[in-house]
Scaffold this motif. Structure first.
Motif, PDB file in Angstrom:
ATOM      1  N   THR A 160       0.823  -1.205   0.000  1.00  0.00           N
ATOM      2  CA  THR A 160       0.000   0.000   0.000  1.00  0.00           C
ATOM      3  C   THR A 160       0.859   1.258   0.000  1.00  0.00           C
ATOM      4  N   LEU A 161       1.886   1.277   0.845  1.00  0.00           N
ATOM      5  CA  LEU A 161       2.782   2.430   0.908  1.00  0.00           C
ATOM      6  C   LEU A 161       3.451   2.667  -0.434  1.00  0.00           C
ATOM      7  N   PHE A 162       3.912   1.607  -1.061  1.00  0.00           N
ATOM      8  CA  PHE A 162       4.588   1.731  -2.352  1.00  0.00           C
ATOM      9  C   PHE A 162       3.623   2.256  -3.415  1.00  0.00           C
ATOM     10  N   LEU A 163       2.383   1.782  -3.386  1.00  0.00           N
ATOM     11  CA  LEU A 163       1.388   2.252  -4.349  1.00  0.00           C
ATOM     12  C   LEU A 163       1.121   3.747  -4.195  1.00  0.00           C
ATOM     13  N   PHE A 164       0.895   4.192  -2.969  1.00  0.00           N
ATOM     14  CA  PHE A 164       0.583   5.602  -2.763  1.00  0.00           C
ATOM     15  C   PHE A 164       1.781   6.495  -3.061  1.00  0.00           C
ATOM     16  N   GLY A 168      -0.146   7.153  -9.775  1.00  0.00           N
ATOM     17  CA  GLY A 168      -0.172   7.586 -11.158  1.00  0.00           C
ATOM     18  C   GLY A 168       0.817   6.892 -12.061  1.00  0.00           C
ATOM     19  N   ARG A 169       1.715   6.087 -11.495  1.00  0.00           N
ATOM     20  CA  ARG A 169       2.736   5.393 -12.289  1.00  0.00           C
ATOM     21  C   ARG A 169       2.321   3.967 -12.590  1.00  0.00           C
ATOM     22  N   LEU A 170       2.670   3.512 -13.780  1.00  0.00           N
ATOM     23  CA  LEU A 170       2.529   2.093 -14.087  1.00  0.00           C
ATOM     24  C   LEU A 170       3.574   1.323 -13.298  1.00  0.00           C
ATOM     25  N   LEU A 171       3.131   0.349 -12.537  1.00  0.00           N
ATOM     26  CA  LEU A 171       4.029  -0.512 -11.769  1.00  0.00           C
ATOM     27  C   LEU A 171       3.857  -1.932 -12.282  1.00  0.00           C
ATOM     28  N   THR A 172       4.882  -2.450 -12.922  1.00  0.00           N
ATOM     29  CA  THR A 172       4.786  -3.801 -13.448  1.00  0.00           C
ATOM     30  C   THR A 172       4.838  -4.814 -12.306  1.00  0.00           C
ATOM     31  N   ARG A 173       4.354  -6.020 -12.594  1.00  0.00           N
ATOM     32  CA  ARG A 173       4.415  -7.083 -11.590  1.00  0.00           C
ATOM     33  C   ARG A 173       5.859  -7.367 -11.206  1.00  0.00           C
ATOM     34  N   GLU A 174       6.768  -7.303 -12.184  1.00  0.00           N
ATOM     35  CA  GLU A 174       8.179  -7.567 -11.906  1.00  0.00           C
ATOM     36  C   GLU A 174       8.751  -6.543 -10.934  1.00  0.00           C
ATOM     37  N   MET A 175       8.394  -5.284 -11.150  1.00  0.00           N
ATOM     38  CA  MET A 175       8.898  -4.239 -10.264  1.00  0.00           C
ATOM     39  C   MET A 175       8.342  -4.405  -8.857  1.00  0.00           C
ATOM     40  N   LYS A 214      -5.932   0.477 -10.837  1.00  0.00           N
ATOM     41  CA  LYS A 214      -6.258   0.189 -12.235  1.00  0.00           C
ATOM     42  C   LYS A 214      -5.373  -0.933 -12.757  1.00  0.00           C
ATOM     43  N   THR A 215      -5.985  -1.981 -13.289  1.00  0.00           N
ATOM     44  CA  THR A 215      -5.235  -3.075 -13.899  1.00  0.00           C
ATOM     45  C   THR A 215      -4.886  -2.694 -15.331  1.00  0.00           C
ATOM     46  N   ILE A 216      -3.600  -2.725 -15.666  1.00  0.00           N
ATOM     47  CA  ILE A 216      -3.134  -2.437 -17.017  1.00  0.00           C
ATOM     48  C   ILE A 216      -2.835  -3.779 -17.686  1.00  0.00           C
ATOM     49  N   TYR A 217      -3.630  -4.147 -18.666  1.00  0.00           N
ATOM     50  CA  TYR A 217      -3.605  -5.489 -19.258  1.00  0.00           C
ATOM     51  C   TYR A 217      -2.191  -5.908 -19.662  1.00  0.00           C
ATOM     52  N   GLN A 218      -1.770  -7.065 -19.155  1.00  0.00           N
ATOM     53  CA  GLN A 218      -0.482  -7.709 -19.467  1.00  0.00           C
ATOM     54  C   GLN A 218       0.725  -6.869 -19.039  1.00  0.00           C
ATOM     55  N   ARG A 219       0.500  -5.829 -18.229  1.00  0.00           N
ATOM     56  CA  ARG A 219       1.628  -4.985 -17.839  1.00  0.00           C
ATOM     57  C   ARG A 219       1.753  -4.844 -16.326  1.00  0.00           C
ATOM     58  N   GLY A 220       0.671  -4.493 -15.645  1.00  0.00           N
ATOM     59  CA  GLY A 220       0.782  -4.317 -14.199  1.00  0.00           C
ATOM     60  C   GLY A 220      -0.378  -3.530 -13.639  1.00  0.00           C
ATOM     61  N   TYR A 221      -0.068  -2.607 -12.723  1.00  0.00           N
ATOM     62  CA  TYR A 221      -1.111  -1.872 -12.014  1.00  0.00           C
ATOM     63  C   TYR A 221      -0.720  -0.406 -11.875  1.00  0.00           C
ATOM     64  N   ARG A 222      -1.746   0.427 -11.656  1.00  0.00           N
ATOM     65  CA  ARG A 222      -1.513   1.841 -11.410  1.00  0.00           C
ATOM     66  C   ARG A 222      -2.549   2.323 -10.407  1.00  0.00           C
ATOM     67  N   GLN A 229     -17.908  10.604  -8.622  1.00  0.00           N
ATOM     68  CA  GLN A 229     -18.933  10.060  -9.504  1.00  0.00           C
ATOM     69  C   GLN A 229     -18.368   9.131 -10.568  1.00  0.00           C
ATOM     70  N   GLU A 230     -17.062   8.978 -10.601  1.00  0.00           N
ATOM     71  CA  GLU A 230     -16.429   8.174 -11.638  1.00  0.00           C
ATOM     72  C   GLU A 230     -16.498   6.695 -11.288  1.00  0.00           C
ATOM     73  N   PRO A 231     -17.041   5.814 -12.178  1.00  0.00           N
ATOM     74  CA  PRO A 231     -17.110   4.388 -11.868  1.00  0.00           C
ATOM     75  C   PRO A 231     -15.745   3.740 -11.905  1.00  0.00           C
ATOM     76  N   ASP A 232     -15.536   2.770 -11.046  1.00  0.00           N
ATOM     77  CA  ASP A 232     -14.281   2.023 -11.014  1.00  0.00           C
ATOM     78  C   ASP A 232     -14.339   0.947 -12.086  1.00  0.00           C
ATOM     79  N   ALA A 233     -13.519   1.093 -13.125  1.00  0.00           N
ATOM     80  CA  ALA A 233     -13.561   0.181 -14.265  1.00  0.00           C
ATOM     81  C   ALA A 233     -13.179  -1.240 -13.898  1.00  0.00           C
ATOM     82  N   ASP A 234     -12.495  -1.415 -12.751  1.00  0.00           N
ATOM     83  CA  ASP A 234     -12.084  -2.752 -12.337  1.00  0.00           C
ATOM     84  C   ASP A 234     -13.065  -3.398 -11.371  1.00  0.00           C
TER      85      ASP A 234
END
Length: 244
Positions: A160-164, A168-175, A214-222, A229-234
């Motif tokens: 959680t700390l790393f995410l916050f 806004g950055r793409l974080l790959t599963r490897e990273m 946000k799940t970024i297909y075949q890449r990781g998370y952001r 009012q914005e729906p969560d696409a995931d």
């Protein structure tokens, strides 16, 4: 720190990689602008080092592509033989954060990289971090939502700390495996996906609380900030709306 290096001279690239590796950084080197950009846009790097004169485009072209397409201000250092005032000003105006002339002096290169890292993540040394309704205490290793402490494992806290801190950055599963779990980047595991799914529920990451993973297909998370009012696409609800 994960660093991408644009350098077409093999000996120079190996020298810089050796300097950075000895100081605990991981550095991938690329000989062309196209190979460099492909890696930067599909992997997770924390700092970029650019040469100016490369075979297929200029370092300025590469920098402009990075600034136009990445959604966060990744630190960029120019390391080149071109050292006129005009060149330095042009690079800085194009979005470079620092400029060094070759040959690279090891101590100075590392010091400037470390300084940029501190400027990019000023929260890294703070004890109490506030992100909307989330309060993270880095010393007590606790996270509260709207003043109520959440029940999290140690690994949940680290993730959680790393995410916050990298919002806004793409974080790959490897990273994530490297930085949060300390595992080799080539390990194939669903550990990250399992933890992300659990964090969505435990942290209440939804429009009401202002953030989503946000799940970024075949890449990781952001981790993204979002409007109420914005729906969560995931989320299952968003999937239902989409299917309708």
């Amino acid at each position: 720190m994960r660093i991408a290096l644009l350098e077409d001279e093999t000996e120079q690239a190996q020298h810089i990689q050796s300097i950075l590796s000895e100081r605990g950084h991981h550095c991938d080197s690329f000989p062309t602008g196209q190979s460099f950009l492909s890696a930067v846009f599909h992997r997770s790097y924390e700092l970029l080092i650019l040469d100016w004169q490369i075979p297929d485009m200029t370092g300025i072209d590469v920098l402009e592509s990075v600034r136009a397409q990445l959604n966060w201000p990744i630190p960029v250092v120019f390391l080149t033989q071109r050292d006129s005032e005009t060149d330095i000003v042009r690079a800085l105006d194009a979005g470079a954060d620092d400029y060094l002339a070759k040959p690279a002096r090891a101590a100075e290169l590392v010091a400037r990289i470390n300084a940029l890292a501190r400027r990019t993540n000023p929260d890294s040394e703070k004890e109490l971090l506030l992100y909307g309704p989330f309060e993270i205490n880095t010393q007590q290793r606790t996270i509260a939502l709207h003043g109520r402490e959440l029940t999290l494992t140690d690994k949940d806290f680290d993730l959680t700390l790393f995410l916050f801190q990298n919002q806004g950055r793409l974080l790959t599963r490897e990273m994530l495996l490297e930085r949060v779990w300390g595992l080799a980047r080539d390990i194939n595991t669903r550990t990250v996906d399992t933890h992300m799914s659990r964090l969505r529920r435990r942290l209440g990451l939804n429009p009401e609380n202002g953030f989503r993973i946000k799940t970024i297909y075949q890449r990781g998370y952001r981790l993204e900030a979002m409007k109420a009012q914005e729906p969560d696409a995931d989320s299952p609800e968003a999937e239902t709306l989409t299917n309708d």
